[in-house]
Design a protein around this motif. Sequence first.
Motif, short mmCIF file in Angstrom:
data_model
loop_
_atom_site.label_atom_id
_atom_site.label_comp_id
_atom_site.label_asym_id
_atom_site.label_seq_id
_atom_site.Cartn_x
_atom_site.Cartn_y
_atom_site.Cartn_z
N LYS A 114 26.22 -9.15 7.67
CA LYS A 114 27.27 -9.03 6.67
C LYS A 114 27.40 -7.54 6.33
N GLU A 122 29.76 -4.70 4.06
CA GLU A 122 30.75 -4.47 3.01
C GLU A 122 31.50 -3.17 3.26
N GLY A 161 34.01 -10.33 7.43
CA GLY A 161 33.21 -9.23 6.89
C GLY A 161 31.87 -9.09 7.58
#
Length: 66
Positions: free
Chosen positions: A7, A9, A38
Amino acid sequence: MEQVTMKVEGMSCMHCVNSIEGALKQQNIEGHVDLKAGTVSVKYDEAKFNLEEIKEIIEEQGYNVV
């Protein structure tokens, strides 16, 4: 070969995709960015890289691996 999905960001556009995938490719690491999810999926040789090194490559591009 090891394969992992992380993951990440801060990704929002094709520039993000090109930045991350390009940085991984320079190190001979196969990477694929999924903006909608994402995530970044990578396939790498665990004899040459460890997961922390791959996270550093992504974070050096300005993104946060969570």
